[in-house]
Design a protein around this motif. Structure first.
Motif, PDB file in Angstrom:
ATOM      1  N   GLY A 138       0.811  -1.211   0.000  1.00 58.77           N
ATOM      2  CA  GLY A 138       0.000   0.000   0.000  1.00 58.77           C
ATOM      3  C   GLY A 138       0.845   1.261   0.000  1.00 58.77           C
ATOM      4  N   PHE A 139       1.893   1.284   0.802  1.00 57.92           N
ATOM      5  CA  PHE A 139       2.775   2.452   0.836  1.00 57.92           C
ATOM      6  C   PHE A 139       3.529   2.610  -0.492  1.00 57.92           C
ATOM      7  N   ALA A 140       3.934   1.496  -1.104  1.00 57.33           N
ATOM      8  CA  ALA A 140       4.607   1.574  -2.399  1.00 57.33           C
ATOM      9  C   ALA A 140       3.683   2.174  -3.455  1.00 57.33           C
ATOM     10  N   ALA A 141       2.414   1.782  -3.436  1.00 58.24           N
ATOM     11  CA  ALA A 141       1.448   2.373  -4.361  1.00 58.24           C
ATOM     12  C   ALA A 141       1.270   3.862  -4.083  1.00 58.24           C
ATOM     13  N   PRO A 197       9.747   0.975  -5.262  1.00 54.16           N
ATOM     14  CA  PRO A 197       9.464   1.355  -3.868  1.00 54.16           C
ATOM     15  C   PRO A 197       9.113   0.179  -2.972  1.00 54.16           C
ATOM     16  N   LEU A 198       8.396  -0.818  -3.511  1.00 48.92           N
ATOM     17  CA  LEU A 198       8.010  -1.955  -2.683  1.00 48.92           C
ATOM     18  C   LEU A 198       9.234  -2.757  -2.255  1.00 48.92           C
ATOM     19  N   ILE A 199      10.140  -3.007  -3.185  1.00 50.44           N
ATOM     20  CA  ILE A 199      11.340  -3.775  -2.844  1.00 50.44           C
ATOM     21  C   ILE A 199      12.201  -3.013  -1.846  1.00 50.44           C
ATOM     22  N   MET A 200      12.355  -1.696  -2.053  1.00 47.74           N
ATOM     23  CA  MET A 200      13.216  -0.927  -1.170  1.00 47.74           C
ATOM     24  C   MET A 200      12.621  -0.802   0.230  1.00 47.74           C
TER      25      MET A 200
END
Length: 332
Positions: A138-141, A197-200
Motif C-alpha cells: 500500500g505504501f509503495a502504491a 518502492p516496494l522492494i526498497m
C-alpha cells in the motif's frame, strides 16, 4: 524514606529514557533527512541513499518506540521544508517518514495471548508478517502515485510522459521497437514502477530489524519469513484491481499501480514458498542463491515467483507439502 527514594529513582529512570528517545529520534531524523536531501546533488550514490532514507527512522521505531520515529520524522520534515520548500517537505513525509514510522510500529506490535494456565506467563502474538507486507504494498502504491501526481493529475499527460520515458529506455539499450510495443510498454509501466518502492521498503525494514536485533533492542523474536502469507482477501482485491485496469483514465492508472503492488507482494510470498519447498534439498543454499541471481539479472523469472505465490494462495502448496512430507531441518 525508602519508598520516596524508589519513586525518585523511577522518575529519574523515566526521564533518562525519554531523553534517550528524543535524542535517538533526532539523530535518526537527521540521518534520514540528509539521505533524502542528497538527491539534490544528483550524484550516483544519492539514488542509493534516497532509497535507504527510511531505514534510520525504522530502527528508531523498532528499537526505541514509535514516539522516537515520530520526533525524528517531524524534525526532518520541518528541516527539509525550511531548506527546500513545502513540496519537498510533503514528498519526504509521504514517501519516507510516514511509511517508516508505521511499518516500524507494526513490526513491534503484539498482544499477550492467554494460554489458559496461571503458572506460565501469557505468550505474545505479534502482528503477522503477511499483513506488514500488505501495508508495504500500500505504501509503495502511495509513493508511486505521489511521484506521478507531483507533475500532473492528467492521465493522458502521465501516459505521454511514460511513453517518452519508455522510448528513451529502448533507445538507450538500442532496442528496435514500433509504436505498438511502446504503447504496450507504457500501458504496463505504472504496474512496473511500483516494484522499486516496494522492494526498497521491504529491504529497509529487513535491514532495520537486523540492525535493531544486533543492538539487542529488538523485543520480538525473529519471524519465520518462509511462512509469510498474505491475508485471504488480498486475492479478491487483486482481482478487483485487475478488473479496473481496463477502465482507462485516472481510475485505470490507479488500478494498474495497485495491481502491480499486489502482484509484487505475491512474488515475495512466492520466494517464501520456494524457501519452504527446497527445505529437503542438500544443496539448498546453492539453489536459492542461483535463483535469486537469475531473478535479479534477468528480471522475467520474477513472473514465476508471482505464479508460485498465487498458486500457494489458491491451493495451499506449503501446507500440502509440509503435511505430506515433513522436510528435515537443513544442516547449516
Amino acid at each position: 524514606m525508602v519508598g520516596v527514594e524508589t519513586t525518585s529513582n523511577r522518575s529519574k529512570g523515566a526521564g533518562q529514557l525519554m531523553i534517550a528517545i528524543v535524542l535517538i529520534g533526532i539523530a535518526a531524523g537527521a540521518a534520514s533527512g540528509l539521505m533524502f536531501a542528497s538527491v539534490i546533488s544528483r550524484a550516483l550514490i544519492s539514488a542509493l541513499l534516497l532509497y535507504l532514507a527510511s531505514m534510520p527512522l525504522m530502527v528508531a521505531a523498532m528499537g526505541w518506540g514509535p514516539l522516537s520515529a515520530t520526533i525524528g520524522g517531524i524534525a526532518a520534515a520541518v528541516s527539509i521544508g525550511a531548506l527546500f520548500g513545502l513540496h519537498h517537505c510533503i514528498a519526504y513525509a509521504l514517501s519516507v517518514a510516514v511509511p517508516a514510522w508505521w511499518l516500524g510500529h507494526l513490526a513491534m506490535l503484539g498482544r499477550p495471548v492467554n494460554d489458559g494456565t496461571e503458572q506460565t506467563p501469557p505468550s505474545m502474538e505479534w502482528y503477522p508478517v503477511g499483513r506488514i507486507l500488505l501495508w508495504i504494498a500500500g505504501f509503495a502504491a502511495l509513493i508511486t502515485l505521489t511521484t506521478l501526481f507531483a507533475f500532473t493529475t492528467d492521465p493522458d499527460a502521465i501516459t505521454a510522459a511514460l511513453k517518452r520515458g519508455v522510448t528513451r529506455v529502448f533507445a538507450m539499450h538500442r532496442i528496435e521497437t514500433n509504436e505498438r510495443v511502446i504503447d504496450a510498454a507504457a500501458t504496463l509501466a505504472p504496474a512496473a514502477i511500483v516494484i522499486g518502492p516496494l522492494i526498497m521498503l521491504t529491504i529497509n525494514l529487513w535491514l532495520a530489524a537486523k540492525i535493531t536485533a544486533t543492538s539487542g533492542r529488538l523485543q520480538r523474536p525473529w519471524p519465520d519469513l518462509k511462512a509469510t502469507t498474505l491475508p485471504p482477501m488480498t486475492l479478491v482485491g487483486l482481482c478487483v484491481a485487475i478488473a479496473f485496469c481496463f477502465t482507462g483514465g485516472l481510475l485505470g492508472l490507479v488500478a494498474k499501480i495497485a495491481a502491480g503492488a499486489l502482484l509484487m507482494a505475491y512474488a515475495l510470498t512466492g520466494f517464501a514458498v520456494m524457501h519452504t519447498l527446497t527445505l529437503a534439498l542438500k544443496s539448498r543454499a546453492l539453489w536459492l542463491s542461483c535463483i535469486y541471481v537469475v531473478t535479479i539479472v534477468l528480471v522475467w523469472p520474477g513472473l514465476a515467483m508471482v505464479a508460485l505465490g498465487l498458486a500457494d494462495a489458491v491451493f495451499g502448496l506449503r501446507q500440502r507439502y509440509l503435511r505430506g512430507k515433513p522436510p528435515p531441518l537443513p544442516a547449516s
